[in-house]
Scaffold this active site. Structure first.
Site, PDB file in Angstrom:
ATOM      1  N   HIS A   1      -5.001   0.292  -0.186  1.00 58.57           N
ATOM      2  CA  HIS A   1      -3.682   0.692  -0.689  1.00 58.57           C
ATOM      3  C   HIS A   1      -3.903   1.348  -2.056  1.00 58.57           C
ATOM      4  CE1 HIS A   1       0.326   0.018  -2.472  1.00 58.57           C
ATOM      5  NE2 HIS A   1       0.787  -0.189  -1.253  1.00 58.57           N
TER       6      HIS A   1
ATOM      7  N   ASP B   1      -7.983  -8.051  -2.321  1.00 61.44           N
ATOM      8  CA  ASP B   1      -6.555  -7.754  -2.344  1.00 61.44           C
ATOM      9  C   ASP B   1      -5.932  -8.487  -1.151  1.00 61.44           C
ATOM     10  OD1 ASP B   1      -4.046  -6.734  -1.939  1.00 61.44           O
ATOM     11  OD2 ASP B   1      -4.635  -4.629  -1.998  1.00 61.44           O
TER      12      ASP B   1
ATOM     13  N   GLN C   1      -1.654  -8.331   1.993  1.00 56.38           N
ATOM     14  CA  GLN C   1      -1.247  -8.358   3.404  1.00 56.38           C
ATOM     15  C   GLN C   1      -1.869  -9.522   4.173  1.00 56.38           C
ATOM     16  OE1 GLN C   1       1.007  -6.452   4.811  1.00 56.38           O
ATOM     17  NE2 GLN C   1       1.281  -4.948   3.193  1.00 56.38           N
TER      18      GLN C   1
ATOM     19  N   LYS D   1       6.284  -9.935  -0.549  1.00 53.33           N
ATOM     20  CA  LYS D   1       5.798  -9.742   0.827  1.00 53.33           C
ATOM     21  C   LYS D   1       5.636 -11.086   1.518  1.00 53.33           C
ATOM     22  CE  LYS D   1       3.051  -5.698  -0.407  1.00 53.33           C
ATOM     23  NZ  LYS D   1       3.880  -4.605   0.088  1.00 53.33           N
TER      24      LYS D   1
ATOM     25  N   CYS E   1       1.258   4.484   1.294  1.00 52.26           N
ATOM     26  CA  CYS E   1       0.524   4.229   0.032  1.00 52.26           C
ATOM     27  C   CYS E   1      -0.976   4.159   0.272  1.00 52.26           C
ATOM     28  CB  CYS E   1       1.008   2.947  -0.646  1.00 52.26           C
ATOM     29  SG  CYS E   1       2.667   3.070  -1.269  1.00 52.26           S
TER      30      CYS E   1
HETATM   31  N1  PLP Z   1      -2.232  -4.004  -1.521  1.00 56.12           N
HETATM   32  C1  PLP Z   1      -1.814  -3.921  -0.262  1.00 56.12           C
HETATM   33  C2  PLP Z   1      -2.800  -4.095   0.858  1.00 56.12           C
HETATM   34  C3  PLP Z   1      -0.469  -3.684   0.012  1.00 56.12           C
HETATM   35  O1  PLP Z   1      -0.050  -3.600   1.274  1.00 56.12           O
HETATM   36  C4  PLP Z   1       0.425  -3.527  -1.068  1.00 56.12           C
HETATM   37  C5  PLP Z   1       1.844  -3.223  -0.822  1.00 56.12           C
HETATM   38  O2  PLP Z   1       2.220  -2.715   0.209  1.00 56.12           O
HETATM   39  C6  PLP Z   1      -0.058  -3.633  -2.370  1.00 56.12           C
HETATM   40  C7  PLP Z   1      -1.390  -3.870  -2.553  1.00 56.12           C
HETATM   41  C8  PLP Z   1       0.832  -3.498  -3.554  1.00 56.12           C
HETATM   42  O3  PLP Z   1       1.738  -4.548  -3.626  1.00 56.12           O
HETATM   43  P1  PLP Z   1       2.897  -4.534  -4.704  1.00 56.12           P
HETATM   44  O4  PLP Z   1       3.622  -3.236  -4.528  1.00 56.12           O
HETATM   45  O5  PLP Z   1       3.730  -5.718  -4.352  1.00 56.12           O
HETATM   46  O6  PLP Z   1       2.275  -4.648  -6.052  1.00 56.12           O
END
Ligand code: PLP
Length: 405
Positions: A122, A199, A202, A225, A363
């Site tokens: 992401h 990270d 998800q 999420k 993203c």
């Molecule tokens: N990392 C992953 C794999 C994501 O799917 C997302 C959001 O969709 C993020 C990071 C970023 O999360 P946030 O926008 O809540 O900071």
């Protein structure tokens, strides 16, 4: 097993309509809906208990502080961390990753060093490292995919070396649904004394996470999420790193003593929590954790796998549909394109049927470019989705194909 109808009644938004149709919410990867227990907790705090934390001797402040620190303890238990010193509340995954990229990056990354990321990240776990490498004249090394959505593990082996300062990787891809073998990556990295950031935005929502078993150095996730509030997230980090990393932001709450000449910093984890924390968000996150623990992460995982299998079966039966990400270890995410139909059009027509999906680059533009697409349609399943809703998605897809195919 889960009583899905009972669970659905815990989420008021699920009984609303969109375009006159019952809402079929399949955009959980972007954000999940909130159960009453989270909504009620936020309401209760705003109506009966609000006061700033860590700084008052009065009743409300002490009550809020205690609940805030209890929420931190809930996170410790939920992800099986060692102690509250390892849990920093942030605004979300993005904020947590930026904290590490900035603080760890400033201290430990020098010119000529390398950071290893993957092509499936992401933007949140890509751009901060790209920016760090620019700042430091370091090199960003990007691991590719093999086959149908798996990381090329041999490339990790190839890239890793004396210059590597950090490996950062999503546990679960928000596009492909791939559940990456992060344990293996961590073992490999640690054999070279290289720290790993996982990270978990998800993954934490779909399966049981265990920091002590995983042994990663950093782990990040977002409350929103996770059926919790927006504007709150978690950075888990091993104490040995937080001890030697400089503060990320400076101000109130993160200090021990301040004189005109100098400042000493608060003990962990407050050293990394400058300013008024989002204590209402954190307490709401604690409520979400309680809710998920009540259902059991193993039950949630098993149920979501049933939804995913059904979705894959229906996709296999649908002509003119390409699924992106077909690896064996997947979370409840189905990204696809319909032949000759733009992803936005698919999303907009599904919306008219009350079906909420995500469209666009998700993203993850480097991954889109790598796969040779400009965007995808993504259905992402949550614990309250039903098999009927999966079927409704495919009925909707048929209609889209009839209209535009
Ligand atoms: N990392 C992953 C794999 C994501 O799917 C997302 C959001 O969709 C993020 C990071 C970023 O999360 P946030 O926008 O809540 O900071």
């Amino acid at each position: 097993m889960l009583d899905i109808q009972k669970i659905r009644s815990d989420f008021p938004i699920l009984s609303t309509t969109v375009c006159g149709k019952p809402l079929v919410y399949l955009d959980n990867g972007a954000t999940a809906q909130k159960p009453n227990v989270v909504i009620d907790t936020i309401n209760r705090l705003h109506t009966r208990q609000n006061a700033n934390i860590h700084r008052g001797v009065h009743y409300l402040s002490e009550a809020c502080t205690e609940e805030y620190e209890n929420a931190r303890r809930s996170v410790v238990t939920f992800i099986n961390a060692n102690s509250t010193r390892e849990i920093v509340f942030t605004a979300g995954t993005t904020a947590a990753i930026n904290l590490v990229a900035s603080s760890f990056g400033d201290e430990f990354v020098q010119e000529g060093n390398e950071i290893i990321v993957t092509i499936m990240e992401h933007h949140s776990n890509f751009v901060p490292w790209q920016a760090l490498c620019r700042r430091k004249n370091a090199r960003l090394r990007v691991v590719d995919l093999t086959g149908d959505g798996d990381l090329d593990l041999e490339q990790f082996q190839e890239f890793i070396g004396e210059k590597t300062r950090l490996i950062t990787v999503a546990q679960t891809s928000n596009v492909l649904g791939t559940v990456n073998p992060v344990s293996d990556i961590i073992k490999l990295a640690h054999s070279y004394n290289i720290p790993v950031l996982v990270d978990g935005a998800q993954s934490v929502v779909h399966s049981k996470i265990d920091m002590q078993a995983l042994d990663c150095d950093f782990f990040t996730f977002s409350g929103h999420k996770f059926y919790g509030p927006t504007g709150i997230g978690v950075l888990y980090a091993k104490e040995k790193w937080l001890d030697v990393m400089p503060p990320y932001q400076y101000g109130g709450d993160m200090v021990a003593t301040v004189t005109v000449e100098d400042t000493t910093f608060a003990d962990l984890p407050l050293k990394f929590e400058a300013g008024t924390a989002n204590y209402i968000g954190a307490i709401g996150l604690g409520a979400a954790i309680g809710y998920l623990e009540g259902l059991g992460m193993e039950n949630i995982q098993q149920y979501e796998q049933e939804l995913l299998q059904l979705a894959h079966k229906l996709a296999d039966e649908t002509a003119g549909m390409t699924v992106y990400g077909r690896t064996k270890r997947k979370a409840g995410i189905l990204s696809f394109l319909l032949d000759g139909i733009h992803h936005y059009d698919t999303g907009m027509i599904l919306d008219k049927m009350g079906i909420a999906v995500r469209t666009g680059h998700l993203c993850a533009e480097p991954l889109m470019t790598y796969m040779g697409v400009t965007g995808l349609v993504r259905a992402s399943f949550g614990l309250y989705n039903t098999k009927e809703e999966v079927q409704a998605l495919f009925d909707g897809i048929k209609k889209v194909q009839q209209m535009l195919g």
